[in-house]
Every structure is written in structure tokens, then in C-alpha cells.
Design an enzyme around this catalytic site. Structure first.
Site, PDB file in Angstrom:
ATOM      1  N   ASN A 187       8.148  -6.242 -16.881  1.00  0.00           N
ATOM      2  CA  ASN A 187       6.937  -5.539 -16.458  1.00  0.00           C
ATOM      3  C   ASN A 187       6.192  -6.420 -15.458  1.00  0.00           C
ATOM      4  O   ASN A 187       6.107  -7.637 -15.628  1.00  0.00           O
ATOM      5  CB  ASN A 187       6.032  -5.276 -17.654  1.00  0.00           C
ATOM      6  CG  ASN A 187       6.263  -3.908 -18.281  1.00  0.00           C
ATOM      7  OD1 ASN A 187       5.495  -3.492 -19.124  1.00  0.00           O
ATOM      8  ND2 ASN A 187       7.306  -3.209 -17.887  1.00  0.00           N
TER       9      ASN A 187
ATOM     10  N   GLU B  27       6.791   8.281 -18.777  1.00  0.00           N
ATOM     11  CA  GLU B  27       6.314   7.628 -17.555  1.00  0.00           C
ATOM     12  C   GLU B  27       6.275   8.695 -16.461  1.00  0.00           C
ATOM     13  O   GLU B  27       7.174   8.798 -15.628  1.00  0.00           O
ATOM     14  CB  GLU B  27       7.228   6.446 -17.230  1.00  0.00           C
ATOM     15  CG  GLU B  27       7.195   5.420 -18.353  1.00  0.00           C
ATOM     16  CD  GLU B  27       8.279   4.363 -18.278  1.00  0.00           C
ATOM     17  OE1 GLU B  27       9.028   4.333 -17.270  1.00  0.00           O
ATOM     18  OE2 GLU B  27       8.378   3.567 -19.228  1.00  0.00           O
TER      19      GLU B  27
ATOM     20  N   TYR C 201       3.844  -1.883 -29.391  1.00  0.00           N
ATOM     21  CA  TYR C 201       4.753  -1.388 -28.366  1.00  0.00           C
ATOM     22  C   TYR C 201       5.474  -2.536 -27.662  1.00  0.00           C
ATOM     23  O   TYR C 201       4.857  -3.507 -27.218  1.00  0.00           O
ATOM     24  CB  TYR C 201       4.008  -0.563 -27.306  1.00  0.00           C
ATOM     25  CG  TYR C 201       4.890  -0.239 -26.126  1.00  0.00           C
ATOM     26  CD1 TYR C 201       5.903   0.703 -26.241  1.00  0.00           C
ATOM     27  CD2 TYR C 201       4.766  -0.932 -24.924  1.00  0.00           C
ATOM     28  CE1 TYR C 201       6.748   0.964 -25.174  1.00  0.00           C
ATOM     29  CE2 TYR C 201       5.603  -0.673 -23.856  1.00  0.00           C
ATOM     30  CZ  TYR C 201       6.597   0.284 -23.991  1.00  0.00           C
ATOM     31  OH  TYR C 201       7.448   0.524 -22.951  1.00  0.00           O
TER      32      TYR C 201
ATOM     33  N   ARG D 211      -7.507  -0.101  28.041  1.00  0.00           N
ATOM     34  CA  ARG D 211      -8.954  -0.044  27.877  1.00  0.00           C
ATOM     35  C   ARG D 211      -9.368  -0.083  26.401  1.00  0.00           C
ATOM     36  O   ARG D 211     -10.432  -0.588  26.055  1.00  0.00           O
ATOM     37  CB  ARG D 211      -9.480   1.234  28.526  1.00  0.00           C
ATOM     38  CG  ARG D 211     -10.963   1.248  28.688  1.00  0.00           C
ATOM     39  CD  ARG D 211     -11.544   2.469  29.385  1.00  0.00           C
ATOM     40  NE  ARG D 211     -10.620   3.465  29.839  1.00  0.00           N
ATOM     41  CZ  ARG D 211     -10.883   4.782  29.791  1.00  0.00           C
ATOM     42  NH1 ARG D 211     -12.023   5.210  29.278  1.00  0.00           N
ATOM     43  NH2 ARG D 211     -10.018   5.656  30.252  1.00  0.00           N
TER      44      ARG D 211
ATOM     45  N   PHE E 271       0.750  -2.708 -15.150  1.00  0.00           N
ATOM     46  CA  PHE E 271       1.979  -2.776 -14.358  1.00  0.00           C
ATOM     47  C   PHE E 271       2.016  -1.733 -13.245  1.00  0.00           C
ATOM     48  O   PHE E 271       2.903  -1.744 -12.398  1.00  0.00           O
ATOM     49  CB  PHE E 271       3.197  -2.540 -15.264  1.00  0.00           C
ATOM     50  CG  PHE E 271       3.051  -1.302 -16.121  1.00  0.00           C
ATOM     51  CD1 PHE E 271       3.070  -0.037 -15.567  1.00  0.00           C
ATOM     52  CD2 PHE E 271       2.868  -1.424 -17.483  1.00  0.00           C
ATOM     53  CE1 PHE E 271       2.917   1.094 -16.340  1.00  0.00           C
ATOM     54  CE2 PHE E 271       2.715  -0.289 -18.281  1.00  0.00           C
ATOM     55  CZ  PHE E 271       2.738   0.968 -17.706  1.00  0.00           C
TER      56      PHE E 271
ATOM     57  N   TYR F 176      -5.866   4.216  28.354  1.00  0.00           N
ATOM     58  CA  TYR F 176      -6.311   3.859  27.007  1.00  0.00           C
ATOM     59  C   TYR F 176      -5.560   2.664  26.431  1.00  0.00           C
ATOM     60  O   TYR F 176      -6.127   1.856  25.704  1.00  0.00           O
ATOM     61  CB  TYR F 176      -6.124   5.035  26.048  1.00  0.00           C
ATOM     62  CG  TYR F 176      -7.107   6.167  26.206  1.00  0.00           C
ATOM     63  CD1 TYR F 176      -8.145   6.119  27.130  1.00  0.00           C
ATOM     64  CD2 TYR F 176      -6.998   7.300  25.409  1.00  0.00           C
ATOM     65  CE1 TYR F 176      -9.035   7.153  27.262  1.00  0.00           C
ATOM     66  CE2 TYR F 176      -7.888   8.346  25.535  1.00  0.00           C
ATOM     67  CZ  TYR F 176      -8.900   8.282  26.459  1.00  0.00           C
ATOM     68  OH  TYR F 176      -9.782   9.321  26.583  1.00  0.00           O
TER      69      TYR F 176
ATOM     70  N   HIS G 164      18.193  -2.915 -17.993  1.00  0.00           N
ATOM     71  CA  HIS G 164      17.310  -2.581 -16.882  1.00  0.00           C
ATOM     72  C   HIS G 164      17.770  -3.169 -15.551  1.00  0.00           C
ATOM     73  O   HIS G 164      17.154  -2.893 -14.515  1.00  0.00           O
ATOM     74  CB  HIS G 164      15.886  -3.056 -17.185  1.00  0.00           C
ATOM     75  CG  HIS G 164      15.164  -2.179 -18.157  1.00  0.00           C
ATOM     76  ND1 HIS G 164      15.698  -1.789 -19.362  1.00  0.00           N
ATOM     77  CD2 HIS G 164      13.928  -1.605 -18.101  1.00  0.00           C
ATOM     78  CE1 HIS G 164      14.835  -1.023 -20.011  1.00  0.00           C
ATOM     79  NE2 HIS G 164      13.753  -0.898 -19.263  1.00  0.00           N
TER      80      HIS G 164
END
Length: 495
Positions: free
Chosen positions: A198, A413, A56, A283, A329, A280, A86
Site C-alpha cells: 500500500n 475498491e 483489516y 508576444r 493510499f 502570440y 500482487h
């Protein structure tokens, strides 16, 4: 001469990265890192010569195209095509400080020898880092699984003479950069484009930057709160050591100790009090600030693991004779941690704004809105509005990114982390909390003057004195935003 940090197999800590950045270190590969990279690349080349089954991303397409084989003569073009296709980032440009961290983390990850890249590719990334060459990267586009594909494509395009980069403040094309430096484009070998794209270095870099800022903000929140407590005429009993020994959360105990140290010697904290207890927001400083400290500590642990990891795919295991397509990844560990960090930091801002509100409320002998003649003067009324507005925005930004997923690549994916969105949201919260704390500091310093002639501790009085060199006491209404911005700047530079 710049000191040199040698990339090696030693486990990096967050403070190591802080020292490398602040010390202006240059990077170099250690002998062992060089050997690991070369060994892995040589193994992959041999594997390619003897391959019988598709690998792959090495001999196939990507994502849902994983079953489409590519001829050996086209493998280099396959990796180049990956880089080009990409690079789909949009939105704001990533600040150079974070781009530099991206380069560092990508170099570190590739150096472990599980990625199959050429030594020349890593060396060129080191050149980018050492020569302050900042590829232009965009904030939007990563789903946080299959790694930070889009931003890492932009980060690495200049390696092959594409994309854009900034050099000495000048923006130029990747081709112009190579021409300027006299470099040849990197000719990508099998698997290299995938190794570069990746990975979790975008969300990792943002996360490390967020953490370094978070540590500083957490410390500042303590001494700002200490001054607010003194100026409010608060009580010291909630910070006594014995109280926190019976509920020994680490961050809670650390915060109480810090408040005791910041207030040591204060005339104000030691004077007799007419009130039995404080609200608060005063405190419960140890419990709230402490929980945020524990959050920061957990997130630091997650990111220290990640910065010492190889996060691309497939994973090349030369010593086991394996090339494994898996999921290192995937940004889920970082996404969850970043969402947690966002909440922890937002709470520091939330309780800070409440203390600001108490200081301007006309209680405990302080004048309304911290001016001598309220009515004619609005004083510090509206800075609290600003703090409240920013706190509200933080609450909106704290919607977890990691609970969302949108499948992609034709369903291959089908679960993503959205860690990149978690990282950029957290960055906005970091910046917002710095402003909220600055507003509290501005108010606390103003309130302190109404307690004279009594004094706070030496350490706090010293900080107020330094603050007064640029921001004066406000006796009557003035334009406030320059003072608020000056308070932000003061805290950025404060120890």
C-alpha cells in the site's frame, strides 16, 4: 566518502531530494525515526496479543476478502502470499533512476511510525538504496488506489528472496541477490506486506522525477524563447515590468523578468523595429510560460505534502491506541496534479513549436526554411514537422487519466485514481517537450546567423557558441537527425 542523509521527521522539499540524488547521499535512519518504527511495531505486537476484533489486513484477507479471518499461525504466510500474488506488473521496465526514488519514498513513508513494520525491513530497503540495488519494476499494473500495489510488490519481492533485481548492471533473481550479499530473507510480520504494497511511491517517484525535469525545462524554455525572439527580430515591449504589474500572476512576472535578463545588452532586441507587434507565440511568452510555472509550483506543493506522508493502510496510531482502516493510499491528489502538470508542460511544447514555425516561414528578413537557397535545399523544413508530430502526440497524452475509474476487488475498491497512468503519461510528455525545445533551439541558433553582424546578449551568444562546438551552422542540406539529437543532448547538459 558519501555524505549521509538522515531520515527524520523534518519536512522534505523537492530541492532536498534533488540535492540528495545529485550529491550521492547515503541514507540512514535518525534516532527519532528508529524510535518511531520500533514504538509502532511494539504497539502492534501488543495489540495482536490482546485483540478481540478483526483488524483489516493484519488478521484478515485483503480487498473484498476483508471479512475472512486468518489464524495467528498463518499471519506471516498471509503477508508473503500478498507480496507474491500482487506482483502482476507488465509493460516496460521502470528506469532505475525512478526505482531509486521509489525506494527513497517508501523508506521515508515507513519511517514515520504509522505502518507497523519491523526495523529490519526498513534497514534492508536502505541497504538496497545505498548499494544501488534496483528491483525490477514494471510500468503497468497500478490503479492508483489501494496504493501502487503491483509495482510496489515488484519493488519489495527481493526482500523475501523473490522477484528480480539489478546489481552492478547484472540482472539476477531475488534469491541470488540474497546469496550474493549473504543476507537472510526478511520474515514478514503481521501487516508488513500490506505496509510495503500500500502506498503511492510509484506515482510519487514518477511525479518527483517529472517535476525535477519540469523545472529544468521551464527555465530552458525561457532562454530558448529569448533567442528565438531575438532571431525573429521581435519586440521587447511585451516584457516590460509595468505590463506585468497590472496583471501580477507570479509565473507571468517571473517569465517577463527572465526574458529581460536574458536579452539585456542585445543589439538585436534594441534595434528599431518596422513591425508594430509580434505573433502570440512571441508576444505572449510571459503569459503562457508563466502559467506553466504556476502549474509546476502547485504540483510541487502537492508532491511535497505527499513525500512527507504515511500512505499505507491500515494506519497504525500507537499514541491513540488505534489501528484504522482508511484511504491514505488513494492517489487522487497526485492523479489530478499529474494531469495538470502534463497540460502545463505540453503547453510549453505547443508554443515552442509555433515559434519554430514562425522562424522558418520566410518572414522578418529570414530566408524560407532558414537556408540561403531554398528550393534546391529544404533546410529546416522537416524538423518543424517532427516538432508538430510530437506536439500532437502530447495533446493525445493530455487526456486526463484521473477522470477514469474501473472498480476492482469485487466492487470493494469501486473508485480508483489511475494516478499511475497519469504519472507515466506525464513522463512521456516530459521527454517529448525536451525534444520540441531542442528543435526550437536548433532553429533559433540557425536563424541568429542571418542577423549578423548584429549580436544577441552575451549570455545567449555564449550558449550559442558552446552549441556550435558540436552543431555547425547548416549552409546546405545535410542529414538532420544527428543535429536534432545533438541539440537534445546539449540541453540535457546545459545549465
Amino acid at each position: 566518502m558519501h555524505p549521509i542523509h538522515y531520515i527524520s521527521s523534518l519536512s522534505l522539499k523537492l530541492q532536498d531530494i534533488k540535492q540528495i540524488l545529485e550529491g550521492g547521499h547515503r541514507l540512514a535512519l535518525s534516532q527519532e525515526a528508529t524510535a518511531r518504527i520500533q514504538h509502532c511495531r511494539a504497539y502492534l505486537d501488543r495489540k495482536m496479543q490482546n485483540r478481540q476484533e478483526p483488524i483489516y489486513g493484519v488478521t484478515t484477507g485483503f480487498g473484498s476478502l476483508c471479512n475472512v479471518s486468518v489464524e495467528a499461525s498463518e499471519l506471516s504466510q498471509l503477508q508473503k502470499n500478498l507480496m507474491m500474488s500482487h506482483a502482476c506488473g507488465m509493460g516496460q521496465e521502470v528506469p532505475f533512476a525512478i526505482v531509486k526514488l521509489m525506494l527513497f519514498l517508501k523508506i521515508q513513508s515507513l519511517s514515520y511510525g504509522y505502518s507497523g513494520v519491523q526495523l529490519a525491513t526498513v534497514a534492508r530497503l536502505i541497504d538496497f538504496y545505498n548499494q544501488d540495488i534496483y528491483p525490477i519494476v514494471y510500468e503497468q499494473g497500478s490503479l492508483g488506489a489501494s496504493g501502487d500495489l503491483a509495482p510496489l510488490a515488484h519493488l519489495c519481492l527481493p526482500l523475501i528472496g523473490m522477484g528480480e533485481a539489478s546489481v552492478d548492471g547484472q540482472r539476477m533473481s531475488g534469491a541470488a541477490l540474497l546469496a550474493l550479499k549473504g543476507w537472510e530473507p526478511i520474515k514478514l510480520q503481521s501487516k508488513e506486506g500490506l505496509a510495503l504494497l500500500n502506498g503511492t511511491q510509484f506515482m510519487g517517484a514518477y511525479g518527483i522525477w517529472n517535476l525535477l525535469q519540469a523545472q529544468r525545462l521551464s527555465q530552458q524554455a525561457d532562454w530558448i524563447a529569448a533567442l528565438s525572439l531575438d532571431a525573429y527580430d521581435g519586440r521587447k515591449e511585451p516584457f516590460m515590468q509595468g505590463v506585468h504589474q497590472v496583471r501580477p500572476h507570479r509565473g507571468q512576472s517571473q517569465t517577463a523578468q527572465a526574458l529581460r535578463e536574458y536579452l539585456a545588452g542585445s543589439q538585436l532586441i534594441n534595434q528599431k523595429k518596422e513591425h508594430v507587434q509580434d505573433p502570440y507565440s512571441f508576444r505572449c511568452i510571459p503569459q503562457v510560460h508563466g502559467a506553466s510555472k504556476d502549474c509546476i509550483a502547485y504540483v510541487t506543493q502537492v508532491f511535497e505534502t505527499e513525500m512527507n506522508s504515511a500512505t499505507d493502510n491500515p494506519t497504525v496510531l500507537p499514541n491513540e491506541d488505534l489501528v484504522v482502516s482508511a484511504g491514505n493510499f488513494h492517489g487522487q491528489p497526485l492523479a489530478l496534479a499529474l494531469d495538470f502538470l502534463s497540460i502545463g508542460l505540453a503547453e510549453l511544447g505547443s508554443i515552442s513549436e509555433r515559434r519554430t514555425y514562425q522562424l522558418i516561414s520566410g518572414k522578418r528578413g529570414l530566408p524560407s526554411f532558414l537556408v540561403a537557397h531554398p528550393g534546391l535545399h529544404s533546410g529546416f523544413m522537416i524538423p518543424q514537422y517532427t516538432a508538430a508530430s510530437i506536439v500532437s502526440q502530447n495533446k493525445q497524452l493530455c487526456m486526463p487519466a484521473s477522470v477514469d475509474t474501473i472498480d476492482s476487488s469485487q466492487g470493494q475498491e469501486d473508485h480508483v485514481s489511475m494516478g499511475a497512468n497519469a504519472a507515466t503519461k506525464c513522463c512521456r510528455i516530459v521527454q517529448n517537450v525536451a525534444k520540441i525545445l531542442a528543435i526550437e533551439w536548433l532553429n533559433a541558433a540557425q536563424a541568429l546567423e542571418f542577423r549578423r553582424p548584429l549580436r544577441s546578449s552575451d549570455i545567449l551568444e555564449d550558449r550559442v557558441a558552446r552549441f556550435r562546438q558540436t552543431v555547425p551552422f547548416v549552409a546546405e542540406d545535410v542529414v538532420m537527425y544527428p543535429l536534432m539529437q545533438a541539440a537534445v543532448t546539449f540541453l540535457q547538459d546545459a545549465d
